[in-house]
Design an enzyme around this catalytic site. Structure first.
Site, PDB file in Angstrom:
ATOM      1  N   HIS A  41      -3.675  -4.920   7.828  1.00  0.00           N
ATOM      2  CA  HIS A  41      -3.751  -3.853   8.809  1.00  0.00           C
ATOM      3  C   HIS A  41      -2.785  -4.142   9.945  1.00  0.00           C
ATOM      4  CE1 HIS A  41      -5.755  -0.052   9.881  1.00  0.00           C
ATOM      5  NE2 HIS A  41      -5.325  -0.353  11.084  1.00  0.00           N
ATOM      6  N   ASP A  42      -1.729  -3.344   9.988  1.00  0.00           N
ATOM      7  CA  ASP A  42      -0.698  -3.408  11.021  1.00  0.00           C
ATOM      8  C   ASP A  42       0.087  -4.718  11.032  1.00  0.00           C
ATOM      9  OD1 ASP A  42      -1.121  -0.818  11.835  1.00  0.00           O
ATOM     10  OD2 ASP A  42      -2.488  -1.350  13.453  1.00  0.00           O
ATOM     11  N   ARG A  75       4.277  18.322   1.933  1.00  0.00           N
ATOM     12  CA  ARG A  75       5.146  19.410   1.480  1.00  0.00           C
ATOM     13  C   ARG A  75       4.678  20.014   0.153  1.00  0.00           C
ATOM     14  NH1 ARG A  75      10.475  20.841   2.894  1.00  0.00           N
ATOM     15  NH2 ARG A  75      10.966  22.768   1.782  1.00  0.00           N
ATOM     16  N   GLY A 120       1.152  -1.469   4.268  1.00  0.00           N
ATOM     17  CA  GLY A 120       1.585  -0.127   3.907  1.00  0.00           C
ATOM     18  C   GLY A 120       2.353   0.568   4.997  1.00  0.00           C
ATOM     19  N   HIS A 121       1.666   0.950   6.072  1.00  0.00           N
ATOM     20  CA  HIS A 121       2.262   1.813   7.093  1.00  0.00           C
ATOM     21  C   HIS A 121       3.564   1.240   7.649  1.00  0.00           C
ATOM     22  CE1 HIS A 121       2.225   4.835  10.325  1.00  0.00           C
ATOM     23  NE2 HIS A 121       2.675   3.857  11.089  1.00  0.00           N
ATOM     24  N   HIS A 156      -4.092  11.542   1.051  1.00  0.00           N
ATOM     25  CA  HIS A 156      -2.866  10.892   0.569  1.00  0.00           C
ATOM     26  C   HIS A 156      -3.010  10.563  -0.914  1.00  0.00           C
ATOM     27  CE1 HIS A 156      -5.473   7.628   1.889  1.00  0.00           C
ATOM     28  NE2 HIS A 156      -5.150   7.783   3.154  1.00  0.00           N
ATOM     29  N   THR A 165      -8.068   5.676   9.970  1.00  0.00           N
ATOM     30  CA  THR A 165      -7.707   4.488   9.197  1.00  0.00           C
ATOM     31  C   THR A 165      -8.847   3.491   9.294  1.00  0.00           C
ATOM     32  OG1 THR A 165      -6.005   2.783   8.885  1.00  0.00           O
ATOM     33  CG2 THR A 165      -6.561   3.364  11.155  1.00  0.00           C
ATOM     34  N   ASN A 198       0.854  -1.182   0.000  1.00  0.00           N
ATOM     35  CA  ASN A 198       0.000   0.000   0.000  1.00  0.00           C
ATOM     36  C   ASN A 198       0.898   1.244   0.000  1.00  0.00           C
ATOM     37  OD1 ASN A 198      -1.664   2.214   0.924  1.00  0.00           O
ATOM     38  ND2 ASN A 198      -3.161   0.717   1.616  1.00  0.00           N
ATOM     39  N   ARG A 257      -9.116   8.344  -0.599  1.00  0.00           N
ATOM     40  CA  ARG A 257     -10.237   8.841   0.206  1.00  0.00           C
ATOM     41  C   ARG A 257     -10.765  10.143  -0.390  1.00  0.00           C
ATOM     42  NH1 ARG A 257     -10.690   6.396   5.327  1.00  0.00           N
ATOM     43  NH2 ARG A 257      -9.041   4.862   5.739  1.00  0.00           N
ATOM     44  N   GLU A 298      -8.734   0.036  -2.871  1.00  0.00           N
ATOM     45  CA  GLU A 298      -9.598  -0.100  -1.705  1.00  0.00           C
ATOM     46  C   GLU A 298     -10.440   1.157  -1.539  1.00  0.00           C
ATOM     47  OE1 GLU A 298      -6.552  -2.714   1.107  1.00  0.00           O
ATOM     48  OE2 GLU A 298      -7.011  -0.624   1.627  1.00  0.00           O
ATOM     49  N   HIS A 318      -5.661   3.247  -1.362  1.00  0.00           N
ATOM     50  CA  HIS A 318      -6.958   3.489  -0.726  1.00  0.00           C
ATOM     51  C   HIS A 318      -7.243   4.985  -0.825  1.00  0.00           C
ATOM     52  CE1 HIS A 318      -9.853   2.514   2.824  1.00  0.00           C
ATOM     53  NE2 HIS A 318     -10.283   3.563   2.145  1.00  0.00           N
TER      54      HIS A 318
END
Length: 256
Positions: free
Chosen positions: A209-210, A18, A231-232, A50, A111, A7, A45, A74, A43
């Site tokens: 997720h995580d 920035r 991703g994260h 992002h 999230t 992701n 939004r 997503e 994903h």
């Protein structure tokens, strides 16, 4: 082996902080794919915090350079169009991704933090129409789900191809207690049983997720997980180790 889809939302988030085009989502996606990832996940939004719509279109062109890789979009399928966001339907119809993952989040969520509750007949009827529509556009359709068998069974009946298990609760327990703690083991077995239940009913199983370098290998050791979307944690690790080496480390965890 379980496929890795990366992701790239956080790359876009850093760029947006920035302005300009650095870091380049497109260049990073190529680095990720060249390092061996099976696909790219986004994903977008409605608030464009992002990934933006123009990123989605640009990444579609990148994925066309890698015909053996997949593009996963997503999002909440009920999110309407607004300035700068064409709506989830329009994105799927225009881009025709390999997979779309339907997530029940709203604009204000930091999230995604829960799966679909398929006890509501109106929700089921709406999703059934959407799953059929996206499938007719060539997408494999996955529903973001908690490890609850009754809802997983409903996902199969309404026509989904896959589910994506929301793994946040498992990751939280591992982070707090450790991967070998009995509570982590109990959580792992809950997900294992849910994955088996889905597989037995003909649903493919994704997870996300995580998930990270601490919990990933243990999680996928249950078997039956077709794909993880990360991703994260991966992007955070890449700040220390570099993007391509980090992708390869995650692939090694999936092979272990």
């Amino acid at each position: 082996m379980t496929a890795l889809s990366v992701n790239v939302n956080k790359i876009a988030w850093l760029r947006n902080a920035r302005g300009g085009d650095r870091p380049s989502v497109v260049d990073c996606a190529r680095t990720i794919l060249d390092a061996g990832a099976a696909g790219i996940t986004v994903h977008p939004r409605p608030d464009a915090r992002h990934i933006r719509a123009d990123d989605v279109y640009a990444l579609k062109e990148v994925l066309e350079e890698y015909p053996d890789r997949e593009f996963n979009i997503e999002g909440n399928p009920t999110a309407p169009a607004r300035e700068g966001y064409p709506g989830f339907d329009q994105l799927i119809e225009t881009v025709r991704p390999d997979q779309c993952t339907l997530v029940p989040d709203d604009d204000g969520q930091l999230t995604s933090d829960h799966g679909w509750n398929l006890a509501n007949p109106m929700t089921v009827a709406q999703l059934e129409q959407l799953v059929s529509r996206y499938g007719s556009w060539g997408a494999r359709v996955s529903l973001f789900m908690d490890p609850v068998p009754v809802h997983i069974g409903a996902a199969k009946r309404l026509g989904a191809d896959r589910i994506e298990l929301y793994t946040g609760p498992y990751a939280d327990i591992v982070a707090e207690r450790g991967v070998d703690h009995p509570e982590a083991g109990d959580s792992w077995r809950t997900y294992r049983d849910a994955a088996r239940y889905a597989n037995e009913r003909g649903l493919g199983v994704n997870a996300g997720h995580d998930l990270d370098l601490v919990n990933l290998a243990r999680f996928v050791s249950m078997g039956g997980i077709a794909e993880v979307s990360i991703g994260h944690a991966l992007i955070a690790d890449a700040l220390e180790s570099g993007l391509a080496p980090t992708v390869r480390r995650y692939l090694e965890e999936l092979e272990s």
